[in-house]
Design a protein around this motif. Structure first.
Motif, PDB file in Angstrom:
ATOM      1  N   LEU A  93       0.866  -1.183   0.000  1.00  0.00           N
ATOM      2  CA  LEU A  93       0.000   0.000   0.000  1.00  0.00           C
ATOM      3  C   LEU A  93       0.902   1.233   0.000  1.00  0.00           C
ATOM      4  CD1 LEU A  93      -2.067  -1.479   2.882  1.00  0.00           C
ATOM      5  CD2 LEU A  93      -3.081  -1.026   0.656  1.00  0.00           C
ATOM      6  N   ILE A 138      -1.800   5.703   0.565  1.00  0.00           N
ATOM      7  CA  ILE A 138      -3.243   5.445   0.476  1.00  0.00           C
ATOM      8  C   ILE A 138      -4.041   6.509   1.239  1.00  0.00           C
ATOM      9  CG2 ILE A 138      -5.102   3.882   1.228  1.00  0.00           C
ATOM     10  CD1 ILE A 138      -3.651   2.660  -1.044  1.00  0.00           C
ATOM     11  N   LYS A 157      -8.160   7.427   1.937  1.00  0.00           N
ATOM     12  CA  LYS A 157      -9.561   6.996   1.749  1.00  0.00           C
ATOM     13  C   LYS A 157     -10.484   8.014   2.413  1.00  0.00           C
ATOM     14  CE  LYS A 157     -13.199   4.454   0.966  1.00  0.00           C
ATOM     15  NZ  LYS A 157     -13.705   4.198  -0.389  1.00  0.00           N
ATOM     16  N   SER A 191       1.253   4.286   4.068  1.00  0.00           N
ATOM     17  CA  SER A 191       1.971   3.293   3.255  1.00  0.00           C
ATOM     18  C   SER A 191       2.318   2.101   4.142  1.00  0.00           C
ATOM     19  CB  SER A 191       3.267   3.890   2.685  1.00  0.00           C
ATOM     20  OG  SER A 191       2.953   4.945   1.798  1.00  0.00           O
ATOM     21  N   ILE A 208      -9.970  -2.214   2.611  1.00  0.00           N
ATOM     22  CA  ILE A 208      -9.217  -1.931   1.380  1.00  0.00           C
ATOM     23  C   ILE A 208      -8.411  -3.158   0.970  1.00  0.00           C
ATOM     24  CG2 ILE A 208      -7.237  -0.617   0.473  1.00  0.00           C
ATOM     25  CD1 ILE A 208      -8.397   1.834   1.988  1.00  0.00           C
ATOM     26  N   ILE A 224      -9.853   2.531  -2.817  1.00  0.00           N
ATOM     27  CA  ILE A 224      -9.085   3.653  -2.282  1.00  0.00           C
ATOM     28  C   ILE A 224      -9.458   4.936  -3.028  1.00  0.00           C
ATOM     29  CG2 ILE A 224      -7.134   2.261  -1.514  1.00  0.00           C
ATOM     30  CD1 ILE A 224      -5.667   3.046  -4.074  1.00  0.00           C
ATOM     31  N   GLY A 244      -3.799   6.908  -4.152  1.00  0.00           N
ATOM     32  CA  GLY A 244      -2.666   6.061  -3.811  1.00  0.00           C
ATOM     33  C   GLY A 244      -2.598   4.813  -4.669  1.00  0.00           C
ATOM     34  N   PHE A 250      -2.508   0.435  -4.524  1.00  0.00           N
ATOM     35  CA  PHE A 250      -2.695  -0.802  -3.759  1.00  0.00           C
ATOM     36  C   PHE A 250      -2.309  -1.960  -4.669  1.00  0.00           C
ATOM     37  CE2 PHE A 250      -6.267  -3.923  -2.346  1.00  0.00           C
ATOM     38  CZ  PHE A 250      -5.338  -4.736  -1.727  1.00  0.00           C
ATOM     39  N   SER A 275      -6.266  -1.527  -7.537  1.00  0.00           N
ATOM     40  CA  SER A 275      -7.209  -0.455  -7.167  1.00  0.00           C
ATOM     41  C   SER A 275      -8.153  -0.075  -8.314  1.00  0.00           C
ATOM     42  CB  SER A 275      -6.453   0.776  -6.683  1.00  0.00           C
ATOM     43  OG  SER A 275      -5.538   1.205  -7.671  1.00  0.00           O
TER      44      SER A 275
END
Lengths: 230, 396
Positions: free
Chosen positions: A4, A7, A9, A25, A50, A57, A60, A62, A70
């Motif tokens: 990650l 990120i 959200k 992260s 996530i 997200i 960022g 993922f 993502s």
């Protein structure tokens, strides 16, 4: 295995935008047991959702098994969850109209496995968690501990690589806490990647963790290698 | 294509109907009632229209009635010869008929007594009424009658019996029953008493040069409109009706009557759709959570929609089948309670059963109307819940 990067959200809560995760992260290796700790509303559940592909997200990257997921379409994420993930919810989330064995085999239904084989697989796992006598009980006829164990069986029925558990000990009594702890320890031995959240730092679960990630207001406050030093 | 997967989904859908019995019944019962109401109406309407179509074969091409003081009255036979001379007219036959208001067992009923000129009537071709028993009247027969089903039933008469008829207006007559019509065209024959022209004249007090109307047969039915036009042009004091117009009148009447019920049915259907929709909205929290959980377990939106639609399909087919069967049985039973409305002439036809006609097209239409909206209505909430993130659906 799980990466990650930066990120963020945000949720729309009524007219207010809530930032649940703020530019975090984290990298998780295969077979690691990760503990997510922090007070309620600090972002632990959002991160679990996530990683479990239950929510997307806002910003960022993922990456799962070296693939950026993502932006994957919905059906792909469903397939990913079916094949790789097992989710244990804080509120169990068993379907009340279904029996225990029907609940735990729900993830197998769209795979085309026959009812006989589904039930056989369910009974084997239910037996391991001492729930075989409750197989035909309706979900709402089970005690809290039994429901949690049933939810664990459901998460394991597909033999997933990643197990995500959201506060798995918060709604059960001490006897069942020990049972769940043993199960998670066993899964860790089997090399499963386990990511679990809890808000009580004194919980026994902390003994199992390879790393502990502490959350504060949507940010990662601290990452500790090894068990929490209580 | 993973057939086993689809079978699993269908079995789960069937299981869900059992699991959520109350919800299933709450949808199925109103659906069955609506389909019963609409199907019995469709079947009885079909019966009326079919009979009207059949009866058209028995009608004269053109019927000419006399007008007295602006109302339908007797017609003078003086114009019979002049009509006969119109090109394309084959035969002109006088007819005397009238309604008989009668009391039977303290019940007011009304029959039709009709006198025909059998010597000039080509009934082997134009009146192919089949007889249930006995035979039709022959030229020269006097004091003999052929009865419709309803009349024979009311008088408890059989072939060979003598019946005395005395209407409430004072007209009297005694006739020997020589035949009873079958139920091929009940709309027209059930209340009918057919006698000779002379007997009818005598019964109603007509003189030899009078008739109720003239039945005009053309050399080809397609020429009926032209003949009717010529008669209208030649004789101002007449009312001219073609068989096509008479049949259309009946068909239109029953279509409108059917239309009334269809409008009712449409309102009911919309009502049930709203009910289903409201119920879907009401339980949408549960449904959304359930869908969210299923998606979290790895179910795809398409699989969830398939399961929901399969539930509706089973529910729709079951409810519609029960409804159609109930509607058909109700129609066969004579639509008790509302037969008067269906017939629109209950006092004239006291023993007249509502005709029923059931065809494949009607059944297919009923199934389409009963099942398709159910499937669409159920798919939409499932789709709406399926396209949001599982986390959001569960938290809803």
């Amino acid at each position: 295995m799980i990466k990650l990067t930066n990120i963020t959200k945000t949720y729309q809560s009524g007219k207010v935008m809530v930032r649940a995760l703020n530019n975090i992260s984290l990298e998780i290796k295969k077979g690691e047991f990760i503990l997510l700790v922090g007070p309620s509303g600090s972002g632990k559940t959002t991160l679990l959702n996530i990683i479990g592909c239950l929510t997307r997200i806002t910003k960022g990257s993922f990456r799962l098994a070296d693939q950026e997921v993502s932006h994957f379409p919905d059906h792909f994420l469903s397939a990913l969850r079916r094949k790789k993930m097992g989710f244990i919810f804080q509120q169990f989330n068993l379907l009340s109209g279904y029996s225990t064995w029907e609940n735990v085999t729900l993830p197998l239904l769209p795979t085309g496995i026959s009812e006989k084989k589904r039930k056989a697989r369910a009974m084997k796992l239910l037996e391991e968690l001492n729930l075989e006598t409750r197989a035909d009980f309706m979900a709402n006829e089970l005690s809290g501990g039994e429901q949690q164990r049933a939810a664990i069986v459901r998460a394991l029925i597909n033999d997933p690589e990643i197990i995500l558990a959201d506060e798995p000990l918060s709604n059960i009594d001490m006897v069942n806490v020990n049972i769940v702890m043993d199960i998670l320890a066993e899964l860790k031995k089997k090399g499963k990647t386990i990511i679990t959240s809890f808000h009580d730092p004194k919980t026994l679960l902390s003994r199992l963790g390879d790393r502990t990630v502490s959350f504060q207001s949507g940010n990662i406050a601290k990452i500790t290698d090894g068990n929490m030093n209580l | 294509m993973n057939i086993a997967m689809h079978i699993n989904l269908w079995l789960m859908a069937a299981g869900n109907l059992r699991r959520y019995r109350a919800k299933s019944l709450a949808v199925m019962v109103p659906l069955a009632l609506i389909m019963a109401a609409s199907s019995f109406m469709m079947f009885t309407r079909g019966g009326f229209i079919k009979e009207a179509g059949t009866a058209r074969n028995f009608l004269p091409d053109v019927t000419v009635q006399g007008i007295e003081a602006g109302r339908v009255g007797k017609i003078s036979l003086a114009i019979k010869e002049r009509i006969s001379k119109i090109t394309q007219v084959k035969t002109v036959v006088p007819r005397v008929w009238g309604y008989l208001p009668i009391k039977i067992n303290d019940t007011d009923v009304s029959y039709t007594l009709m006198g025909l000129d059998f010597a000039h009537l080509d009934y082997s071709e134009k009146i192919p009424w089949t007889m249930e028993s006995g035979s039709f009247l022959a030229p020269g027969d006097r004091k003999k009658a052929v009865l419709g089903n309803g009349v024979a039933y009311s008088f408890e008469a059989e072939v060979g019996d003598k019946i005395k008829i005395e209407d409430t207006l004072g007209n009297k007559g005694e006739f020997e029953v020589v035949g009873i019509f079958n139920s091929a065209v009940q709309v027209y024959s059930t209340d009918l008493i057919v006698v000779s022209l002379a007997d009818a004249r005598s019964f109603f007090g007509y003189n030899k040069n009078e008739a109720s109307d003239l039945l005009v047969y053309t050399d080809h039915p397609e020429n009926a409109d032209q003949v009717a036009w010529d008669i209208t042009r030649l004789f101002n004091n007449t009312r001219v009706l073609t068989s096509k117009a008479l049949t259309n009148l009946v068909i239109e009447a029953f279509s409108r009557r059917g239309g009334t019920f269809q409008a009712m049915w449409l309102i009911l259907l919309v009502g049930v759709l709203l009910l289903i929709w409201a119920q879907s909205s009401h339980i949408s929290v549960d449904v959304s959570q359930e869908i969210g959980i299923l998606k979290a377990m790895g179910w795809q939106t398409g699989e969830i929609i398939e399961m929901e639609m399969m539930e509706s399909l089973i529910l729709g087919i079951t409810g519609t089948s029960i409804g159609i069967l109930a509607g058909f049985v109700y129609a066969l039973m004579g639509t008790p309670g509302i037969s008067g409305y269906c017939l629109g002439c209950a006092s004239i036809y006291p023993k007249f059963p509502v005709p029923v006609h059931c065809d494949l097209q009607s059944i297919i239409l009923l199934f389409v109307l009963g099942v398709l909206p159910m499937m669409v209505v159920s798919a939409i909430p499932a789709w709406l819940a399926g396209i949001i993130d599982p986390d959001e659906a569960i938290r809803s």
